[in-house]
Design an enzyme around this catalytic site. Structure first.
Site, PDB file in Angstrom:
ATOM      1  N   SER A 253      54.237  32.941  42.484  1.00  0.00           N
ATOM      2  CA  SER A 253      53.257  33.489  41.562  1.00  0.00           C
ATOM      3  C   SER A 253      51.922  33.746  42.238  1.00  0.00           C
ATOM      4  O   SER A 253      51.387  32.888  42.944  1.00  0.00           O
ATOM      5  CB  SER A 253      53.106  32.542  40.362  1.00  0.00           C
ATOM      6  OG  SER A 253      51.787  32.112  40.234  1.00  0.00           O
ATOM      7  N   LYS A 254      51.443  34.951  42.017  1.00  0.00           N
ATOM      8  CA  LYS A 254      50.173  35.367  42.610  1.00  0.00           C
ATOM      9  C   LYS A 254      49.063  34.432  42.134  1.00  0.00           C
ATOM     10  O   LYS A 254      48.194  34.047  42.895  1.00  0.00           O
ATOM     11  CB  LYS A 254      49.905  36.807  42.172  1.00  0.00           C
ATOM     12  CG  LYS A 254      48.554  37.351  42.546  1.00  0.00           C
ATOM     13  CD  LYS A 254      48.623  38.074  43.876  1.00  0.00           C
ATOM     14  CE  LYS A 254      47.313  38.728  44.247  1.00  0.00           C
ATOM     15  NZ  LYS A 254      46.307  37.804  44.750  1.00  0.00           N
ATOM     16  N   ARG A 255      49.143  34.079  40.847  1.00  0.00           N
ATOM     17  CA  ARG A 255      48.091  33.244  40.281  1.00  0.00           C
ATOM     18  C   ARG A 255      48.047  31.863  40.919  1.00  0.00           C
ATOM     19  O   ARG A 255      46.998  31.271  41.102  1.00  0.00           O
ATOM     20  CB  ARG A 255      48.262  33.127  38.773  1.00  0.00           C
ATOM     21  CG  ARG A 255      46.996  33.528  38.068  1.00  0.00           C
ATOM     22  CD  ARG A 255      47.105  33.498  36.594  1.00  0.00           C
ATOM     23  NE  ARG A 255      48.462  33.233  36.151  1.00  0.00           N
ATOM     24  CZ  ARG A 255      48.752  32.535  35.083  1.00  0.00           C
ATOM     25  NH1 ARG A 255      47.821  32.040  34.353  1.00  0.00           N
ATOM     26  NH2 ARG A 255      50.008  32.348  34.701  1.00  0.00           N
ATOM     27  N   GLY A 257      48.740  31.265  43.855  1.00  0.00           N
ATOM     28  CA  GLY A 257      48.341  31.394  45.263  1.00  0.00           C
ATOM     29  C   GLY A 257      49.484  31.225  46.256  1.00  0.00           C
ATOM     30  O   GLY A 257      49.255  30.865  47.406  1.00  0.00           O
TER      31      GLY A 257
END
Ligand code: GLU
Length: 484
Positions: A253-255, A257
């Site tokens: 997940s990009k969120r 990191g």
């Protein structure tokens, strides 16, 4: 056999997903291993998702990791333009041709009609499938209406029955019943192609021999193959890659990191470690070898080693591997990349930073570990006095205080402050007092750093901090220990 040509075709999303970077790497390796060409194509037909500067992120990432492309928007080539939004005329031409050869038809249905249709499908519990309403318009009439500029999309014609199959290098034979395929949109009403159309036209015109991409495209590939067939074009070889997951069933997940190359790069992961690690996400050499430079990968990579099971991205393994790569660098190289981290954490001018690098290189796994390793240098951090109590070192508060007082005395007398002289003085003291090494060295480590785990031991820390600061910290500690 004709020359192998592969392409990496990212959509400019503004960041490079780890899974995409792996696709780029494998795509590149297949080209290099076979002395073929590696092409970069920017798939930006979805203008609504346009992100400023996103194409630069792609160029920069490929450059940083060393995947140089032979053709692409920035380097040119004979099959350009390599940016899809600049190829509108080409798609337009091929859409018209596809209509002529009865591979597609213009569809004039209004949004309202499509919404109603969608609702009906939903109610019936079916997936949306266009009902072919506009296929009944006589072809000549439909073509004329499209030419006159009437708003329309272009839809693919899918045979009503039969099966479309193909052989994927990783996933084997994939077959779908044509009746399950939707007559999807190939060209939108603004004249822009969808991915479903553009990828086929471009891969053909750019003479791509091997299409390497994520397995999310596996189920729509039969539709693309029907397009190839309608045009009478030769199919490429397909190599679909399994997803890269955080853990079974969980996406990166990009969120959080952990999804993008930039996240790792900015934390101080080395590009060669990232490349090496992602090469192993779904591929193995079959020899058990784990460490590969990019050049070695170019020589040994083979699609035989690709695995179809989802790959699990184990950040701890990447950390470990990164540490190994840090150790492979020369001390000078490590020093160079560590300097920006020192600049942010150390303001004192009297620290020999090169000596600090010598202490850090063996223990740092990722460059972003550096600040927490050196946070005691500028200022002694607050710490719990119980740190002096260490069973293994046989230290308690009482003997630590005595050790520090004794150590202060001998260190204070030193005229030359060097690792060598400090070592001699402290070991003489240890001998004289008849105590264990740790009984002197442990309290000093704590007194000058406030930490149990430090880069180097007491002697290295004293050398690094210098005489004045070291003695100041030791005497301050003794004072604060007061009457024990
Ligand atoms: N633009 C597509 C993506 O970023 C690429 C798919 C392909 O390689 O064909 O997912």
């Amino acid at each position: 056999m004709s020359q192998i040509r592969t392409r990496f075709a990212p959509s400019p999303t503004g960041y490079m997903h780890i899974g995409n970077l792996r696709t780029a790497l494998y795509t590149y390796l297949i080209a290099r291993k076979n002395k073929g060409k590696f092409i970069l194509r920017i798939e930006d037909t979805d203008q609504e998702r346009y992100v400023e500067g996103a194409t630069d992120v792609i160029y920069n990432t490929l450059k940083l990791v060393g995947l140089e492309h032979d053709e692409g928007p920035d380097v040119g080539g004979e099959y350009g333009p390599y940016i899809q939004s600049e190829r509108k005329d080409i798609y337009d031409y091929y859409a018209s041709r596809l209509i002529e050869v009865k591979g597609a038809y213009p569809c004039f249905c209004t949004k309202d009609r499509l919404d109603t249709l969608r609702e009906q499908c939903l109610k019936a519990g079916d997936q949306f499938k266009y009902d072919g309403f506009c296929k009944n318009i006589p072809m000549e009439e439909a073509i004329a209406r499209r030419k006159e500029g009437e708003a329309c999309v272009v839809r693919q014609i899918i045979p009503e029955s039969g099966i479309t199959s193909f052989d994927d290098v990783v996933f084997g034979i994939i077959s779908v019943e044509n009746s399950t395929l939707d007559e999807g949109v190939l060209v939108k009403s603004d004249g822009m192609p969808t991915y479903n159309f553009a990828n086929v036209v471009d891969d053909h015109l750019m003479c791509i021999t091997h299409v390497v991409r994520g397995s999310e495209y596996l189920s729509s590939t039969p539709k693309y193959n029907l397009l190839y067939k309608a045009f009478g074009w030769q199919l490429p070889t397909y190599i679909h890659l399994p997803p890269v997951m955080k853990e079974a069933g969980k996406k990166l997940s990009k969120r959080e990191g952990d999804a993008s190359f930039e996240d790792f790069y900015s934390k101080g992961y080395l590009t060669e470690a990232i490349v090496n690690y992602i090469a192993l996400l779904g591929w193995s050499s079959g020899t058990g070898q784990e460490f590969f430079t990019l050049d070695e990968l170019k020589a040994v990579f083979s699609t035989d080693g690709l695995n179809k099971a989802p790959a699990i991205f184990d950040v701890n393994k990447l950390r470990w591997m990164n540490g190994e790569y840090i150790r492979k660098r020369t001390l000078e190289q490590f020093h160079e990349i560590a300097l920006p981290y020192y600049a942010k954490s150390i303001t004192r001018q009297d620290i020999d930073l090169f000596s600090l690098s010598k202490l850090l290189q063996p223990r740092v796994e990722v460059l972003c570990d550096i600040p927490e390793n050196i946070d005691f240098i500028d200022k002694l951090p607050e710490y719990d006095i119980s740190l002096f109590v260490n069973k293994k070192m046989k230290t308690d508060l009482q003997n630590s205080k005595t050790s520090l007082e004794e150590a202060f005395r001998v260190l204070n007398e030193l005229e030359v402050w060097s690792e060598h002289s400090i070592h001699d003085a402290l070991f003489k003291l240890i001998e004289k007092l008849g105590v264990k090494n740790g009984q002197i060295l442990w309290p000093i480590r704590i007194a000058v750093s406030g930490k149990q785990a430090t880069p180097g031991g007491a002697i290295e820390l004293l050398t690094l901090l210098g005489k004045k600061e070291s003695l100041h910290r030791i005497s301050g500690t003794v004072l604060s220990m007061g009457q024990i």
